[in-house]
Design a protein around this motif. Structure first.
Motif, short mmCIF file in Angstrom:
data_model
loop_
_atom_site.label_atom_id
_atom_site.label_comp_id
_atom_site.label_asym_id
_atom_site.label_seq_id
_atom_site.Cartn_x
_atom_site.Cartn_y
_atom_site.Cartn_z
N ASP A 40 1.19 -1.52 -0.04
CA ASP A 40 -0.01 -0.04 0.15
C ASP A 40 0.87 0.93 -0.08
OD1 ASP A 40 -2.80 -1.08 0.33
OD2 ASP A 40 -1.48 -2.41 2.52
N ILE A 41 2.04 0.93 0.51
CA ILE A 41 2.86 2.15 0.78
C ILE A 41 3.42 2.49 -1.05
CG2 ILE A 41 4.81 2.86 1.13
CD1 ILE A 41 4.93 1.18 3.93
N ILE A 42 3.71 1.51 -1.46
CA ILE A 42 3.47 1.64 -3.24
C ILE A 42 2.73 2.29 -4.29
CG2 ILE A 42 4.03 -0.14 -6.00
CD1 ILE A 42 4.70 -1.79 -3.83
N MET A 43 0.91 2.21 -3.69
CA MET A 43 0.32 2.84 -3.97
C MET A 43 0.81 4.87 -3.22
SD MET A 43 -3.59 2.61 -2.75
CE MET A 43 -3.26 2.08 -1.10
N VAL A 44 0.41 4.39 -2.32
CA VAL A 44 0.66 5.98 -1.94
C VAL A 44 1.94 6.84 -2.98
CG1 VAL A 44 0.92 7.21 0.29
CG2 VAL A 44 -0.68 5.54 0.00
N GLY A 45 2.60 5.96 -3.43
CA GLY A 45 3.99 6.78 -3.47
C GLY A 45 3.54 6.92 -4.91
N ALA A 46 2.91 6.34 -5.79
CA ALA A 46 2.14 6.34 -7.32
C ALA A 46 1.71 7.61 -7.27
CB ALA A 46 2.12 5.51 -7.59
N TYR A 47 0.59 7.46 -6.21
CA TYR A 47 -0.53 8.57 -6.21
C TYR A 47 -0.31 9.83 -5.96
CZ TYR A 47 -4.91 6.78 -7.67
OH TYR A 47 -5.94 6.12 -7.13
N ILE A 48 1.62 9.90 -4.35
CA ILE A 48 1.28 11.58 -4.61
C ILE A 48 2.78 11.46 -5.98
CG2 ILE A 48 4.08 12.56 -3.35
CD1 ILE A 48 1.46 11.69 -1.90
N CYS A 49 3.06 11.15 -6.60
CA CYS A 49 3.76 11.54 -7.48
C CYS A 49 2.68 12.31 -8.69
CB CYS A 49 5.11 10.58 -8.86
SG CYS A 49 5.57 10.82 -9.91
N TYR A 50 1.61 11.87 -9.11
CA TYR A 50 0.54 11.70 -10.45
C TYR A 50 0.53 13.11 -9.49
CZ TYR A 50 -3.80 11.74 -11.88
OH TYR A 50 -4.96 12.45 -12.32
N CYS A 51 -0.41 13.31 -8.05
CA CYS A 51 -0.53 14.93 -7.59
C CYS A 51 0.47 16.19 -7.87
CB CYS A 51 -1.03 14.16 -6.22
SG CYS A 51 -2.39 13.75 -5.61
N PRO A 59 7.95 19.13 -11.71
CA PRO A 59 8.70 17.98 -12.76
C PRO A 59 9.21 16.80 -12.72
CG PRO A 59 10.38 20.08 -12.36
CD PRO A 59 8.92 19.99 -11.47
N PRO A 60 8.55 16.08 -13.25
CA PRO A 60 8.88 14.68 -12.89
C PRO A 60 10.17 13.85 -11.86
CG PRO A 60 8.15 14.38 -15.40
CD PRO A 60 9.02 16.09 -15.07
N ILE A 61 11.27 14.50 -12.52
CA ILE A 61 11.73 14.36 -11.05
C ILE A 61 12.07 15.25 -9.28
CG2 ILE A 61 13.44 16.52 -11.27
CD1 ILE A 61 14.98 12.92 -9.84
N PRO A 121 1.36 10.29 -15.74
CA PRO A 121 2.62 10.98 -16.83
C PRO A 121 4.02 10.68 -16.94
CG PRO A 121 2.07 11.77 -14.38
CD PRO A 121 1.59 11.34 -14.18
N ARG A 122 4.34 11.32 -18.04
CA ARG A 122 5.02 10.72 -18.74
C ARG A 122 6.50 11.49 -17.85
NH1 ARG A 122 7.22 10.68 -25.31
NH2 ARG A 122 9.72 10.32 -25.12
N LEU A 123 7.61 9.78 -17.62
CA LEU A 123 8.23 10.44 -16.62
C LEU A 123 9.73 11.33 -17.41
CD1 LEU A 123 8.17 8.03 -13.94
CD2 LEU A 123 7.75 10.62 -13.87
N LEU A 124 10.13 11.19 -19.08
CA LEU A 124 11.42 11.26 -19.23
C LEU A 124 11.19 12.26 -20.38
CD1 LEU A 124 13.43 7.98 -19.68
CD2 LEU A 124 14.23 10.03 -18.93
N PRO A 125 11.55 13.30 -20.05
CA PRO A 125 11.08 14.56 -21.16
C PRO A 125 11.90 14.07 -22.99
CG PRO A 125 12.71 14.92 -19.89
CD PRO A 125 12.71 13.85 -19.18
N GLU A 126 11.83 14.61 -24.04
CA GLU A 126 12.53 14.10 -24.91
C GLU A 126 13.66 14.76 -25.36
OE1 GLU A 126 10.70 13.02 -27.37
OE2 GLU A 126 8.19 13.03 -26.84
N MET A 127 14.29 13.31 -26.20
CA MET A 127 16.07 13.77 -25.19
C MET A 127 16.38 13.24 -27.01
SD MET A 127 17.70 13.14 -22.03
CE MET A 127 16.45 13.80 -20.06
#
Length: 292
Positions: A40-51, A59-61, A121-127
Motif C-alpha cells: 500500500d506504500i507502493i500505491m501511495v507513492g504512485a499517487y503522490i508523484c501523480y498529484c 517536473p517528474p524528478i 504522466p510521462r517521466l522522461l522528457p524528449e531527448m
C-alpha cells in the motif's frame, strides 16, 4: 515481439519487483516480520508523484523525490504506530497490525481518489539520444532499467561498506549480540522501515510509469508479486530479492508473449507455491541449522 524484446520487457518489470522486494526482504531479515502494508506504500507513492506532477505542475524528478520523501515519513509513522509497540509481542500480533494498516491505507486512498484509473504522466522528457534507445527499448523501459540499477547498486554498496550497513547486517545475524556490542537495534529496525518505504515509493512510481496509469489497487498485486520475488530469491537475502525479481519478470514476459497475459498471475503464484514446497529457503537462501 522477438525474444530480445521479451527479455527487455521482463528485465524491466523484474527490476521493479526487485526494488519492491528489497523492502520486504530487509524488514524480514532484520526485524523477522512481514510488512504487509508495504504494497500500500507502493500505491501511495504512485499517487503522490501523480498529484505533484499533475496538480502542482512540477517536473517528474520532483514528483519522484516528493513521493519518496512522503513515503519515508509514512514508513516512520507506520513503524512507530503499528509495529514498534509490538516489537516484543508474539509474531502474529504485528502481522495482524500490518494487515489492519494495509486496509486503512487502501480505504483512505479509495475515498480520496476513487477507484478509477487515471493516466500517469510521462517521466522522461524528449531527448535526442533516446531516439537511438528507441530502436531497442521504449523510454519507459530505459528509465526503469537505469533507476532500478542505480537503486540496487547503491543499496548493495550501502549495506556492504557503510558503518550503518554493517550494523544492519549484525542486527540481522543476531539481534541480542548486536545489542551487547552497543548497536541500537531499535533504530536499525526503524531505519530499515525508512529505506524500505522509500524503495516502495520508487517502485510504485516506476510500475505506474510502466503501466501508464494508476489506481488504488496498483500496490496490492505489485506487492504480492514482489513478495513472491523475495521468497523466490530467498527472503532475507538482498541479492536473492534482485535475482527473484528478475526471474519472475522474465517468466511473466515470456508467458505473456508465447501464451497470454491472463496466465501471468497464475504463473507468479504457481511459482510461489512450488518454491515453498520444494525449496522454501529460495534460490539464494540458506537453510538455518538449529543446534540443540
Amino acid at each position: 515481439m522477438n525474444i530480445l524484446q521479451y527479455c527487455i520487457n521482463g528485465i524491466s518489470i523484474g527490476s521493479i519487483y526487485a526494488i519492491i522486494a528489497l523492502g520486504y526482504t530487509m524488514v524480514y531479515g532484520i526485524a523477522k516480520m512481514l510488512n504487509f502494508a508495504h504494497g500500500d506504500i507502493i500505491m501511495v507513492g504512485a499517487y503522490i508523484c501523480y498529484c505533484v506532477t499533475n496538480y502542482l505542475g512540477m517536473p517528474p524528478i520532483l514528483g519522484i523525490l516528493a513521493s519518496m520523501a512522503v513515503c519515508t515519513l509514512l514508513g516512520i509513522v507506520i513503524e512507530g504506530l503499528a509495529y514498534k509497540p509490538l516489537r516484543g509481542a508474539p509474531r502474529l500480533s504485528p502481522l495482524i497490525s500490518a494487515i489492519g494498516m494495509s486496509i486503512f491505507l487502501q480505504n483512505y486512498v479509495l475515498l480520496a481518489q476513487t477507484s478509477d484509473f487515471v493516466p500517469f504522466p510521462r517521466l522522461l522528457p524528449e531527448m535526442e539520444f533516446l531516439e537511438y534507445v528507441n530502436y531497442v527499448m521504449g523510454p519507459s523501459d530505459f528509465l526503469i532499467l537505469l533507476v532500478s540499477t542505480l537503486a540496487m547498486v547503491s543499496l548493495s554498496l550501502f549495506i556492504r561498506y557503510t558503518r550503518m550497513g554493517k550494523a544492519m547486517r549484525a542486527t540481522a545475524q543476531n539481534r541480542k549480540m548486536a545489542l551487547l556490542l552497543g548497536i541500537n537495534a531499535d533504530w536499525i529496525i526503524s531505519l530499515t522501515f525508512i529505506i524500505g518505504s522509500g524503495l516502495a515509493a520508487l517502485g510504485g512510481v516506476l510500475i505506474a510509469s510502466h503501466m501508464g496509469q494508476v489506481n488504488f489497487g496498483i500496490g496490492f498485486l505489485a506487492g504480492l508479486k514482489a513478495f513472491t520475488a523475495a521468497v523466490l530469491g530467498g527472503i532475507g537475502s538482498i541479492p536473492g530479492a534482485m535475482v527473484g525479481g528478475l526471474v519472475l519478470g522474465l517468466a511473466e514476459s515470456f508467458t505473456t508473449g508465447y501464451f497470454s497475459g491472463n496466465y501471468e498471475d497464475i504463473l507468479a503464484f504457481g511459482i510461489l507455491i512450488l518454491i515453498l514446497i520444494f525449496r522454501p529457503d529460495g534460490i539464494l537462501g540458506k537453510a538455518k541449522v538449529q543446534k540443540v
